[in-house]
Design an enzyme around this catalytic site. Structure first.
Site, mmCIF file in Angstrom:
data_model
loop_
_atom_site.group_PDB
_atom_site.id
_atom_site.type_symbol
_atom_site.label_atom_id
_atom_site.label_comp_id
_atom_site.label_asym_id
_atom_site.label_seq_id
_atom_site.Cartn_x
_atom_site.Cartn_y
_atom_site.Cartn_z
ATOM 1 N N LYS A 43 0.868 -1.069 -0.058
ATOM 2 C CA LYS A 43 0.128 0.088 0.200
ATOM 3 C C LYS A 43 0.942 1.009 0.070
ATOM 4 O O LYS A 43 1.962 1.354 0.754
ATOM 5 C CB LYS A 43 -0.833 -0.155 1.131
ATOM 6 C CG LYS A 43 -1.972 1.152 1.219
ATOM 7 C CD LYS A 43 -2.602 0.773 2.633
ATOM 8 C CE LYS A 43 -3.746 1.906 2.670
ATOM 9 N NZ LYS A 43 -4.698 1.559 3.783
ATOM 10 N N SER B 29 -9.986 -0.985 7.281
ATOM 11 C CA SER B 29 -9.081 -0.821 6.011
ATOM 12 C C SER B 29 -8.447 -1.756 5.313
ATOM 13 O O SER B 29 -8.074 -1.790 4.188
ATOM 14 C CB SER B 29 -8.439 0.482 6.082
ATOM 15 O OG SER B 29 -8.892 1.744 6.253
ATOM 16 N N SER C 275 -9.482 1.355 3.287
ATOM 17 C CA SER C 275 -8.430 2.338 2.428
ATOM 18 C C SER C 275 -7.603 1.435 1.818
ATOM 19 O O SER C 275 -6.915 1.924 0.607
ATOM 20 C CB SER C 275 -8.193 3.390 3.228
ATOM 21 O OG SER C 275 -7.104 2.748 4.239
#
Length: 552
Positions: free
Chosen positions: A138, A237, A213
């Protein structure tokens, strides 16, 4: 990686900054050799089978492996690390074209893989337990020399001076970092949309969100452009994108795994701790990731971590599972209720698991508490980061920050009061768990399967466990929306439980089965604080008892 030159600080507009970041991403994908073929003219809603006509037979075979399958093949030399990483880079580039999940390919990955192959050839040994294993990252997790924008256009140009601690540990274990993935503006969406890269969609149905996310990770792994990636979680997330994309996603207890080196607003806040964790195509991939990180004793370098190594413990009794059918705030859509019912029935039939209903206690209060502790400065830092470039507010940023009635700028006394409420709630919930004497809680991972874009407005099925700081894992049950759920449909003249439930109910009424067709169906298992290893072992037991796969 060269530092971004087109930035707000250089005088560029936010549109120019975003266009430059996208050009950089596209250039890294264009460097693949041989180049990717053009996509077919007609792309179906379910893109997961598109690679079959776009990649070679060997690339498909390599990328169909799970972590535990690749490890012995790499160690034996059946496949070289260079061959493996090139296959995953090509599939990741293809996943980007289909779902918009990548921010850049890391071209140095091929050199790293070649060095691992040379080491194996010269010594006959692997570098570590993850020798040659491709790992996706990420974007806001710091990688030396790479941009650290946290989803804000105005932060483009900030660069990590060193690798995050967790990446250092994984590197020493032999991992290869080859791709970075998308994240939303503010990092506070259960979807993944930003002005930098646009919207990441679900590979199983591109009208649906990949979640957030860590949605870039979810979509990439759901497309098998990765089999093991790193996400972060402060309200769902990791588990949201894992559930939406039909993969495994684990949120550990905070603070067990190292988080130093990531980039985000609210740095230094301790009211609600975020955590870092793996997403994978297999349960063993999740377990191996956690074991590897903990074996490095990260608390010696990040002293805020608790010094708990991986623990192997035997359960002394039959697994006892508490089941949440709904949280008293929002009733899940019929596919989730149907899935939960089928799994519970199989558990009971197995005779190996004891199942009891878990009556939820004030989950609406839990959201009020956590929502006013997310942004203790009233969202001032997020607002400033957005304003710094003049970029527009994304709809879900506006929803969580500007339309959220619980957000407030705390004084020291009001913050202390809110944290006392948090601690009292944790104590009360622990007392419930003690009284009910379950090992784990089985529950939905969200109020439905992957939502329609810009509709992810209920966090309660995941944020509940962030407030309590309980470890939790989303897992697929191996089915997709497409059948009939009439036995679990809402009753005629259904009266919603809350305004949030009214919104969720309206989504099902509007879209129904057809609107969510192809979406994977997933559930969530929750354990007690610091019992992370036990939770993963208990999920293994539960999957065996229910006849469910440990891979996807």
């Amino acid at each position: 990686m060269p530092r971004a030159k087109v930035t707000i600080a250089s005088g560029a507009s936010w549109q120019d900054v975003a266009a430059d970041r996208q050009r950089h991403r596209d250039a890294t994908i264009a460097s693949l050799n041989p180049p990717l073929r053009d996509l077919p003219a007609d792309i179906p809603l379910d893109t997961t089978r598109v690679p079959e006509s776009m990649l070679t037979a060997e690339e498909l075979e390599i990328t169909s492996q799970n972590v535990e399958d690749l490890i012995p093949k790499l160690a034996s030399g059946h496949w070289s690390a260079e061959t493996v990483i090139q296959a995953f880079m090509r599939r990741a580039g293809l996943a980007q074209r289909l779902t918009n999940c990548v921010t850049e390919l890391l071209l140095k990955a091929v050199k790293r893989a070649a060095e691992l192959d040379k080491y194996l050839a010269n010594t006959g040994k692997t570098v570590g337990p993850l020798h040659g294993i491709p790992i996706s990252i990420k974007e806001h997790i710091g990688l030396k020399g790479c941009d650290l924008n946290a989803g804000f256009v105005g932060w483009v140009g900030r660069v990590a001076e060193a690798d995050s601690l967790i990446l250092q540990i994984l590197w020493d274990a032999g991992a290869v970092f080859y791709v970075r993935t998308t994240q939303p503006q503010t990092l506070m969406h259960l979807e993944t949309s930003s002005n930098l890269y646009g919207t990441t969609v679900n590979p199983h149905n591109t009208t649906l969100t990949a979640g957030g996310s860590s949605g870039g990770e979810g979509a990439l792994i759901g497309s098998r452009g990765s089999i093991l990636g790193i996400g972060t979680d402060i309200g769902g997330s990791i588990r949201s994108p894992a559930a939406n994309n039909g993969i495994f996603g684990f949120k550990p207890t905070a603070p067990r795994l190292p988080v130093s080196g990531w980039s985000a607003t609210m740095a230094g806040s301790e009211a609600i701790l975020g955590t870092i964790g793996p997403l994978s195509t297999s349960l063993e991939g999740i377990s191996l990731f956690v074991r590897t990180v903990l074996s490095a004793r990260p608390w010696l370098r990040e002293p805020s971590l608790v010094a708990i190594p991986w623990r192997e413990e035997e359960r002394g009794r039959k697994l006892r599972v508490g089941v949440i059918w709904d949280d008293g705030v929002v009733r899940p859509h019929p596919p989730i209720t149907a899935a939960l019912s089928r799994v519970v029935e199989k558990l009971k039939e197995s005779g190996e698991v004891e199942v009891v209903d878990w009556e939820c206690w004030k989950h609406d209060l839990a959201w009020e508490i956590i929502a006013k502790l997310y942004f203790c400065d009233g969202g001032a830092e997020e607002k400033a980061a957005i304003a710094s470039s003049g970029e527009p507010w994304m709809p879900l940023s506006k929803w969580i920050l500007l339309d959220n009635p619980h957000v407030r700028e705390h004084t020291i006394p009001t913050l202390w009061q809110a944290q006392q409420e948090r601690d009292l709630y944790r104590t009360s919930y622990a007392a419930l768990w003690n009284a009910r004497d379950v090992d784990v809680i089985l529950c939905p991972a969200g109020p439905g399967v992957a939502p329609k874009l810009e509709t992810s407005r209920y966090w309660g099925y995941t944020s509940q466990w962030n407030l309590l700081n309980y470890p939790a894992i989303s897992f697929p049950i191996g089915s997709k929306v497409g059948g009939e759920y009439k036995a679990y449909e809402y009753p005629t003249n259904y009266e919603p439980l809350s305004e949030s439930d009214r919104y969720n109910y309206a989504l099902w009424r509007e879209h129904g089965v057809e609107g969510y067709v192809g979406a994977p169906v997933s559930l969530q298992l929750v354990g007690r604080i610091y019992e992370d290893e036990k939770l993963l072992r208990d999920l293994n037991t539960l999957l065996d008892a229910a006849g469910l796969s440990k891979t996807c």
